[in-house]
Design an enzyme around this catalytic site. Structure first.
Site, mmCIF file in Angstrom:
data_model
loop_
_atom_site.group_PDB
_atom_site.id
_atom_site.type_symbol
_atom_site.label_atom_id
_atom_site.label_comp_id
_atom_site.label_asym_id
_atom_site.label_seq_id
_atom_site.Cartn_x
_atom_site.Cartn_y
_atom_site.Cartn_z
ATOM 1 N N LYS A 105 0.841 -1.198 0.000
ATOM 2 C CA LYS A 105 0.000 0.000 0.000
ATOM 3 C C LYS A 105 0.875 1.247 0.000
ATOM 4 O O LYS A 105 1.870 1.312 0.726
ATOM 5 C CB LYS A 105 -0.903 -0.036 1.242
ATOM 6 C CG LYS A 105 -1.936 1.080 1.333
ATOM 7 C CD LYS A 105 -2.803 0.863 2.570
ATOM 8 C CE LYS A 105 -3.855 1.947 2.736
ATOM 9 N NZ LYS A 105 -4.702 1.713 3.929
ATOM 10 N N SER A 184 -9.450 1.723 3.262
ATOM 11 C CA SER A 184 -8.616 2.464 2.339
ATOM 12 C C SER A 184 -7.604 1.597 1.589
ATOM 13 O O SER A 184 -6.961 2.074 0.649
ATOM 14 C CB SER A 184 -7.855 3.551 3.111
ATOM 15 O OG SER A 184 -6.993 2.983 4.084
ATOM 16 N N SER A 208 -9.986 -0.605 7.349
ATOM 17 C CA SER A 208 -9.300 -0.377 6.079
ATOM 18 C C SER A 208 -8.546 -1.577 5.527
ATOM 19 O O SER A 208 -8.099 -1.541 4.388
ATOM 20 C CB SER A 208 -8.341 0.806 6.208
ATOM 21 O OG SER A 208 -9.050 2.017 6.252
#
Length: 516
Positions: A105, A184, A208
Site C-alpha cells: 500500500k 482504504s 481499512s
C-alpha cells in the site's frame, strides 16, 4: 429487451478484453496457488522466482487497466527475483516468502519508490524503508510495487470515495467494475483479488484492511496493535493504526504475518509484544480448529437481508464444522460511534505532523497540506472536500483533558465490548459479517458504507480477520473473526478452518456493471 441484449454484449466484451484470472506461470494457476505450493514448485525446479514475478508483471500489464489497483510497479522487482533464485541455487533461502511477489500500500515508506498516501503533495521518496519493508526484504520477498489506496487512508473528506486518490485515480472492484472495492487498502485488496500479486500489505485504523478484503473476496488480517511496527507508515492514529497482510488464502496471510511481526524500538506499541507470541502462524493452522469452539455470532441486520442470508449460511457451516454458535450483540456500539471521530481528529493532527517531519520536499505540517490541496485542482477531481483535515486543525490538542477523557472512554468501551461478550457467553471468538455488497462508485455522492463490525476490534487494538463467506449476486461478502488482544493465532486458525469448510471464494469476472 434491448437493454438486456446490450448488457449481455457489454459483459462479453469485458470478459474478452481482460486476461482470464486463471492466467498461469509454469503450467499452474496463479489464482489458486498458495505460497507453500509455489515454494514446492521452486524447490523442484519447476518454477523460478523470476518466472513467477514475470507472470505477475504480465498480469499487471494486461489486467490492471481494468482494475487500476497498482499505482506504480517497482523497477527493481525482476532483479530482486533473480537474487532470490541465486540464493536458492546457493542453498541460502531466507524462508517461505523468499521470491514471493508482494504489493505494498502506498502509505508505507519505500526508499526506492515514492510514498504518497495517494496525495500529489507527497510525490517524493522517503529517506528509508518502513520497518515492515525492511522485514520483507530480509525475508527475500520481491517488492512488486505500490498499490493505490483511498487518499490519506480515507481521512481527508467528510464523504470520500474509497479507492480514489489524486495520484492513482479510481481503483475498481474486480468482481463488478463500477462497484467500489472499499478502502482504504483498496488497491492492495483488489490487486490480490485480480491475481496481480501473491499477497499485499494494507493498513487499518478502522476497517481499512478487513472491509476491502471482504468486498473483493480476499482474506485480510488486522493484527493486534503492537504486533507489527508502524514506523514509516503514514498515520492517522497511533492509538489504532496497524499494517496487516491481504491474500487469497489464509495460509499466505499467516506466513506474511510471521515475517511482519516483532518488536521495533522505534515503535513503542511493539514493546508490549508478549514473549510467548507465536512466530510461525502458518504452523498453527490445523484442521479442526472450529471443532468444540464457542463462537458468538453478531448478525448486524443493518447490513440488509441478503447479507443476513449469508450470515445464516455461515452459522450452519460453523455448526457443521463442530462449533457451538451463540447469537450475541456486543454492547456500547452507539457510544463507540459517537466518540471515535472526535478523538481521531486530534490524533491525526498530532501524528501526521510528526510523520511529515521525517520527509523532505513535502508540506511541513497539516496546515501546509490544507493549503496545498486548495492550490491543486487535480486533488479536487473526485471528492473536492478536505473537511476532516480542517476539523483536525481546529481539534483540541493531545494534552486537552476533554480529549484525554474521550480517548480513555473510547478505548475502554471498545475493549469491554469484546471482553465482556467473550466472558458472558464463554466464547472463543466473535464472528460477524465484514461488509455489505459493494456499492456503486460515485464521486459526487461518496461512499455508501455501513461497516460497523470492524470498530470494536479496531479501536480496542484486538485482532480481526476477514475470510470469504459467500456473495450477494456476484458481489463477495466476508465473515469477520475477532477475539482478545494477542489472539491473532486463534482467529487465523478459525478463519483457516472456515475456509476449508466453506470454500466460498469465486474468481472475479470483471463484469462492467449489474442492476442498480
Amino acid at each position: 429487451m434491448r437493454s438486456r441484449v446490450l448488457s449481455a454484449l457489454l459483459v462479453a466484451a469485458s470478459l474478452a478484453a481482460v486476461a482470464p484470472a486463471t492466467a498461469s506461470a509454469g503450467g499452474f494457476d496463479l489464482d489458486s496457488a498458495t505460497i507453500p505450493s509455489l515454494q514446492a514448485r521452486m524447490a523442484t525446479g519447476r518454477l523460478t522466482a523470476a518466472q513467477l514475478t514475470s507472470a505477475y508483471l504480465d498480469r499487471i500489464r494486461t489486467v490492471d487497466r481494468k482494475v487500476n489497483a497498482v499505482l506504480a510497479v517497482n523497477p527493481a522487482a525482476s532483479a530482486q527475483a533473480a537474487e532470490s533464485d541465486a540464493r536458492r541455487r546457493a542453498g541460502h533461502l531466507r524462508g517461505p516468502l523468499d521470491g514471493i511477489p508482494v504489493l505494498v500500500k502506498d502509505n508505507v515508506d519505500t526508499r526506492d519508490q515514492q510514498t504518497t498516501a495517494g496525495s500529489r503533495a507527497l510525490r517524493t521518496r522517503p529517506a528509508k524503508d518502513a520497518t515492515l519493508i525492511t522485514r520483507l526484504r530480509a525475508a527475500g520477498a520481491v517488492i512488486l510495487g505500490k498499490a493505490n489506496l483511498s487518499e490519506w487512508a480515507n481521512f481527508r473528506a467528510a464523504k470520500p470515495t474509497s479507492g480514489w486518490s489524486g495520484v492513482g485515480g479510481q481503483t475498481s472492484n474486480p468482481y463488478v467494475l463500477d462497484r467500489n472495492p472499499c478502502g482504504s487498502s483498496a488497491g492492495s485488496a483488489a490487486g490480490v483479488a485480480a491475481s496481480l500479486a501473491q499477497v499485499a500489505i494494507g493498513s487499518e485504523t478502522d476497517g481499512s484492511v478487513v472491509c476491502p478484503a471482504g468486498m473483493t473476496g480476499t482474506v485480510g488480517h488486522k493484527p493486534s496493535l503492537g504486533l507489527v511496527s508502524r514506523t514509516g507508515v503514514v498515520p492517522i492514529s497511533a492509538e489504532q493504526d496497524t499494517a496487516g497482510p491481504i491474500g487469497r488464502h489464509v495460509v499466505d496471510v499467516a506466513l506474511t504475518l510471521s515475517v511482519l511481526q516483532g518488536r521495533d524500538p522505534t515503535d513503542p506499541a511493539t514493546g508490549a509484544y508478549p514473549p510467548d507470541q507465536p512466530t510461525d502462524y502458518a504452523r498453527l493452522l490445523k484442521p479442526g480448529a472450529l471443532r468444540g469452539a464457542r463462537i458468538g455470532l453478531w448478525r448486524l441486520p443493518v447490513l440488509g437481508p441478503d447479507v443476513d442470508a449469508v450470515v445464516t449460511r455461515t452459522r450452519e457451516a460453523l455448526v457443521r464444522a463442530g462449533a457451538e454458535v451463540v447469537e450475541v450483540v456486543p454492547p456500547y456500539q452507539d457510544r463507540l460511534g459517537q466518540l471515535e471521530l472526535p478523538v481521531l481528529l486530534t490524533e491525526f493532527h498530532r501524528d501526521i505532523d510528526r510523520y511529515l517531519a521525517t520527509r523532505t520536499g513535502v508540506p511541513r505540517d497539516l496546515a501546509a497540506l490544507v493549503a496545498y490541496n486548495r492550490s491543486d485542482p487535480l486533488e479536487q477531481t473526485c471528492f473536492a472536500g478536505q473537511e476532516l483535515f480542517e476539523q483536525a486543525l481546529a481539534a483540541p490538542g493531545p494534552d486537552d483533558p476533554k480529549y484525554r477523557a474521550m480517548r480513555a472512554e473510547l478505548s475502554d468501551l471498545a475493549r469491554r465490548s469484546i471482553d465482556e461478550t467473550l466472558a458472558k457467553y464463554h466464547l472463543d471468538a466473535i464472528a460477524s459479517p465484514t461488509n455489505p455488497p459493494a456499492w456503486k462508485t460515485d464521486c459526487a455522492k461518496g461512499d455508501n458504507d455501513v461497516i460497523p463490525s470492524s470498530t470494536p476490534a479496531a479501536v480496542a487494538g484486538y485482532p480481526s480477520v476477514s475470510v470469504p463467506a459467500g456473495a450477494v449476486g456476484p458481489l463477495p461478502v466476508g465473515i469477520l473473526f475477532m477475539a482478545g488482544r494477542w489472539s491473532d493465532a486463534r482467529v487465523l486458525a478459525f478463519a483457516a478452518d472456515f475456509e476449508r469448510s466453506v470454500p466460498a471464494r469465486e474468481r472475479p469476472r470483471y463484469l462492467p456493471t449489474i442492476g442498480r
